[in-house]
Design an enzyme around this catalytic site. Structure first.
Site, PDB file in Angstrom:
ATOM      1  N   PRO A 132      41.753  45.205  49.897  1.00  0.00           N
ATOM      2  CA  PRO A 132      42.648  46.257  49.414  1.00  0.00           C
ATOM      3  C   PRO A 132      43.867  45.819  48.598  1.00  0.00           C
ATOM      4  O   PRO A 132      45.012  46.038  48.986  1.00  0.00           O
ATOM      5  CB  PRO A 132      43.074  46.946  50.710  1.00  0.00           C
ATOM      6  CG  PRO A 132      43.054  45.847  51.722  1.00  0.00           C
ATOM      7  CD  PRO A 132      41.870  44.989  51.335  1.00  0.00           C
ATOM      8  N   CYS A 133      43.643  45.283  47.432  1.00  0.00           N
ATOM      9  CA  CYS A 133      44.759  44.914  46.571  1.00  0.00           C
ATOM     10  C   CYS A 133      45.482  46.155  46.043  1.00  0.00           C
ATOM     11  O   CYS A 133      46.640  46.060  45.619  1.00  0.00           O
ATOM     12  CB  CYS A 133      44.302  43.999  45.437  1.00  0.00           C
ATOM     13  SG  CYS A 133      42.957  44.646  44.452  1.00  0.00           S
ATOM     14  N   HIS A 134      44.827  47.312  46.115  1.00  0.00           N
ATOM     15  CA  HIS A 134      45.479  48.545  45.674  1.00  0.00           C
ATOM     16  C   HIS A 134      46.644  48.928  46.588  1.00  0.00           C
ATOM     17  O   HIS A 134      47.476  49.743  46.217  1.00  0.00           O
ATOM     18  CB  HIS A 134      44.455  49.697  45.601  1.00  0.00           C
ATOM     19  CG  HIS A 134      43.773  49.997  46.884  1.00  0.00           C
ATOM     20  ND1 HIS A 134      42.657  49.289  47.309  1.00  0.00           N
ATOM     21  CD2 HIS A 134      44.030  50.912  47.850  1.00  0.00           C
ATOM     22  CE1 HIS A 134      42.266  49.780  48.482  1.00  0.00           C
ATOM     23  NE2 HIS A 134      43.080  50.756  48.824  1.00  0.00           N
TER      24      HIS A 134
END
Length: 170
Positions: A132-134
């Site tokens: 989850p880099c978002h």
């Protein structure tokens, strides 16, 4: 198949068609979205094998339906030791939460001055959505870069219940 075989499949999603790649052991090695900066495209010699990705597809569908909060997939993305530390830190950011580049630096024991390098490692994440880099935002709460585009980042954060993504005009 040789040890270096790459398998792939495409999966429809609310953020566009996803390209999944995997290795011969069944691990997911990348998940790209259309137009992604640094994203992968199908290469000659890759094996189209949608059946190998049925579990990933099921989990991605459940995620977008709001029924899955944590992916349970075997991931295998190769990077430098530094990038792998950063990616592991991303894996610890829970669904619906956000963190900052500075907080990621602190999690891996990097100095605050390493924030730019942290950003580079996050931008090189080959496993969008499942890693989850978002969920990484600017220190001032602003929506910052995302290899899949800021509109997709906004969509993912809104899906995860981050209503400020809409309210603050992210």
């Amino acid at each position: 198949m040789t040890k270096e075989s790459t398998y792939y499949a495409s999966v429809d999603s609310p953020v566009g068609q996803l390209l999944l790649t995997g290795d011969e052991f069944g691990a997911l090695t990348s998940l790209s979205v259309p137009g992604q900066r640094g994203g992968r495209t199908v290469q000659p010699g890759w094996w189209h094998a949608p059946d190998r990705f049925r579990d990933a597809e099921r989990q991605i569908d459940a995620y977008f339906a709001g029924e899955l909060k944590e992916f349970e997939l075997e991931l295998r993305a190769a990077g430098t030791g530094f990038r792998e530390k950063v990616w592991a830190a991303l894996d610890s950011v829970p669904y619906g939460a956000t963190t900052t580049y500075g907080e990621v630096a602190a999690r891996i024991g990097a100095p605050r001055a390493a924030v730019r390098a942290i950003g580079g490692a996050i931008g090189a994440n080959p496993l969008l959505i499942v890693r989850p880099c978002h969920r990484v935002i600017g220190a001032d709460g602003s929506l910052t870069g995302y290899a899949g585009g800021l509109e997709r980042k906004r969509q993912l954060l809104t899906l995860e219940g981050r209503r400020e993504a809409e309210a603050e005009g992210w």
